[in-house]
Every structure is written in C-alpha cells, then in structure tokens.
Design an enzyme around this catalytic site. Structure first.
Site, short mmCIF file in Angstrom:
data_model
loop_
_atom_site.label_atom_id
_atom_site.label_comp_id
_atom_site.label_asym_id
_atom_site.label_seq_id
_atom_site.Cartn_x
_atom_site.Cartn_y
_atom_site.Cartn_z
N ARG A 87 0.84 -1.20 0.00
CA ARG A 87 0.00 0.00 0.00
C ARG A 87 0.88 1.25 0.00
O ARG A 87 2.08 1.19 0.27
CB ARG A 87 -0.91 0.02 1.24
CG ARG A 87 -0.14 0.06 2.53
CD ARG A 87 -0.94 0.58 3.71
NE ARG A 87 -0.19 0.42 4.94
CZ ARG A 87 0.81 1.20 5.34
NH1 ARG A 87 1.19 2.21 4.57
NH2 ARG A 87 1.43 0.99 6.49
N GLY A 88 0.25 2.40 -0.27
CA GLY A 88 0.96 3.66 -0.14
C GLY A 88 1.16 4.03 1.32
O GLY A 88 0.51 3.48 2.21
N GLY A 89 2.08 4.96 1.58
CA GLY A 89 2.30 5.42 2.93
C GLY A 89 3.46 4.73 3.63
O GLY A 89 4.18 3.92 3.03
N THR A 92 2.44 2.26 10.04
CA THR A 92 1.30 2.65 10.86
C THR A 92 0.88 1.45 11.70
O THR A 92 1.45 0.36 11.59
CB THR A 92 0.13 3.16 10.02
OG1 THR A 92 -0.83 3.79 10.88
CG2 THR A 92 -0.55 2.04 9.24
N HIS A 94 -2.42 -0.99 13.27
CA HIS A 94 -3.81 -1.42 13.23
C HIS A 94 -4.06 -2.36 14.40
O HIS A 94 -3.19 -3.17 14.75
CB HIS A 94 -4.13 -2.17 11.93
CG HIS A 94 -3.94 -1.35 10.69
ND1 HIS A 94 -4.59 -0.15 10.49
CD2 HIS A 94 -3.18 -1.56 9.59
CE1 HIS A 94 -4.22 0.34 9.31
NE2 HIS A 94 -3.37 -0.49 8.75
N ILE A 158 -5.45 6.73 5.35
CA ILE A 158 -5.80 6.12 4.06
C ILE A 158 -4.52 5.67 3.38
O ILE A 158 -3.54 6.41 3.32
CB ILE A 158 -6.54 7.13 3.16
CG1 ILE A 158 -7.89 7.50 3.78
CG2 ILE A 158 -6.76 6.54 1.76
CD1 ILE A 158 -8.60 8.63 3.05
N GLY A 159 -4.53 4.45 2.88
CA GLY A 159 -3.42 3.92 2.09
C GLY A 159 -3.96 2.87 1.14
O GLY A 159 -4.58 1.90 1.59
N GLY A 170 -7.03 0.35 2.02
CA GLY A 170 -8.14 1.27 2.20
C GLY A 170 -7.93 2.28 3.31
O GLY A 170 -6.98 3.05 3.27
N CYS A 189 3.04 7.02 9.96
CA CYS A 189 2.95 7.66 8.64
C CYS A 189 4.06 8.68 8.41
O CYS A 189 3.95 9.56 7.56
CB CYS A 189 1.58 8.32 8.45
SG CYS A 189 0.20 7.17 8.65
#
Length: 269
Positions: A87-89, A92, A94, A158-159, A170, A189
C-alpha cells in the site's frame, strides 16, 4: 437508486490476523479479475473489520533494509505483528478499537472511470462526514492524506493500492482509546509531530450527545451507509448463507480468527 450494481459489505465480528487478511484481499482480487474476464459479473466489496495488534510498512520502505528489520524486531518485541505491504504510505498501526475498511472496487465501473485521486478524496470525505454526522466531530484541513482533528492529532488514515483498476487496502479510523498506546511506539505515517486521536476522546471533548455510547459494529454500519452515499452506490450486506467463492473465502478467515484466541490489549514493554 444507482444505475451501477451495489457494493456488498461484510462486518467481521472478531479481530483478524493481518497477514491472513492480506491474503484474503489477494484472493478476492483474483476472483474479481477472473469473473470480470469471463462474465463481467464480479462483485464490488467493502470489508469492515478490526485487526489483531500489527504494525505495517508501506511500499516506500524496503523490508530487507537494516533499519526496517531492526524496527520490525523492536515492535514484535512489544507484542505486535509486523508486516511489509504494497500500500501507499509509511509505517502505521492497526488493532482492536480501530475500524479498518478494505474497499475492493472496480474503478472502471464508473463512467468515466474513477481516478485514484477522486477515489481517495471520496474515501476521505466519507470519514469526515461520519465524524460530523454521527458524533459532531469536526476535522481540520491538512496537506497530508487522512483526517485530522487539529494540526497535531490524526484520527483516520488512508493507504491504497490499485491494480487492473481494482482496489485493495483502504482506510482506518480510531474509535476507542485502545489503539493509542500502540501508536505511541512509532512515528506513524512518518509524521513526527502528530499523535493519534480517537472518536471516544473527541466525543468527550465536544460534550455532544450524539451517539456517545461507542459501539464498533454500529460505527461500521454508519461508515458503510456514508460510503455508499459518496460513491453513489447502493450498499447491500453480503449474504453469508451462500456457497459462492467470495463467501467461502471470508468464512475461512472468520474461522481462523476464532482459532487465534485472545490478543494483547496493551504493549508489553
């Protein structure tokens, strides 16, 4: 009523292992490609869930670099998983108390096809509207992707990844305070002067009476409804009583989540 087919959504009850959920996204992506090539009868899907504690790195970070390997070891040492993604970013967190949404959409269904910037913008506006309508929480504008409560407090991220016009990964939004202690262990991030916020704290700060009893599944329902509004699509809960390939794949992940047992509520050190 939208002229496009509905988006089918599913709410997972238990926190899911990240790697297993990543594999599920790839499996559903393959189903979508197959059905689109053979019949154009492929489902657009929104998965809504919580993860077991996990830190994820974005595609800008090289997973085999000494820095990333050292960070992975440190974070695994406090009780979380660590997974490199496409993913982008950047890095992070979760975990439980945070809603993650994985829209698996065919952007080519819109006319003209939905561009990546428009897709991310609509997702961001969905999160902003949910905060304002459900909780009277106002965001502030930011040059960074995501939703910010003030210059130094981020509540949603968002990524995304897009291949063959099909989306994966998402958004995430912090609902309870449980994720905050985990966020404090990283520069999320890549934003060194930004900390994590959550709906529960923000509702207390506003003193507003809208939905002060925070419930994860209720939040998921609200997000799904607002997602449909911004993407101009009907939202239909996925029928888990069928034997179609998408349902069978989701059911298998739910069984894995039941077998995974309990999870850590706070970092171990």
């Amino acid at each position: 009523m939208s002229r496009l087919p509905p988006i089918f959504y599913h709410k997972f009850a238990l926190p899911l292992p990240y790697a297993r959920t990543l594999a599920l996204q790839e499996q559903l992506h393959a189903f979508q490609l197959h059905h689109r090539r053979n019949s154009a009868n492929h489902k657009d899907i929104l998965l809504m869930l919580q993860h077991r504690p996990v830190y994820t790195a974005g595609r800008r970070q090289i997973s085999t670099s000494p820095e990333v390997e050292a960070e992975a070891k440190r974070l695994q040492g406090i009780g979380a998983d660590f997974v490199a993604t496409q993913r982008g970013g950047q890095t992070t967190y979760h975990g439980p108390g945070q809603i993650v949404g994985y829209p698996l959409l065919d952007l080519g269904r819109w006319s003209p096809p939905l561009g990546i910037r428009d897709y991310i913008c609509r997702m961001q506006k969905t999160l902003q509207l949910h905060l304002s309508e459900a909780h009277a929480i106002q965001h502030v504008p930011s040059d960074n992707t995501g939703v910010f409560l003030d210059e130094h407090t981020k509540i949603a991220s968002i990524g995304v990844q897009v291949r063959h016009r099909l989306t994966t990964h998402g958004f995430s939004i912090n609902v309870t305070r449980e994720p905050l202690a985990w966020f404090q262990r990283v520069v999320a991030c890549g934003l060194a002067d930004v900390s994590a916020g959550c709906i529960a704290d923000s509702v207390l700060d506003t003193g507003h009476a809208i939905n002060t009893d925070i419930d994860i599944r209720h939040e998921m329902e609200g997000l799904a409804e607002r997602f449909g509004r911004f993407f101009e699509r009907d939202m239909v809960e996925l029928d888990m009583g069928t034997k179609e390939d998408v349902v069978e794949a989701i059911r298998a992940v739910e069984e894995d989540a039941q077998q995974a047992g309990d999870w850590l509520r706070v970092p171990t050190s």
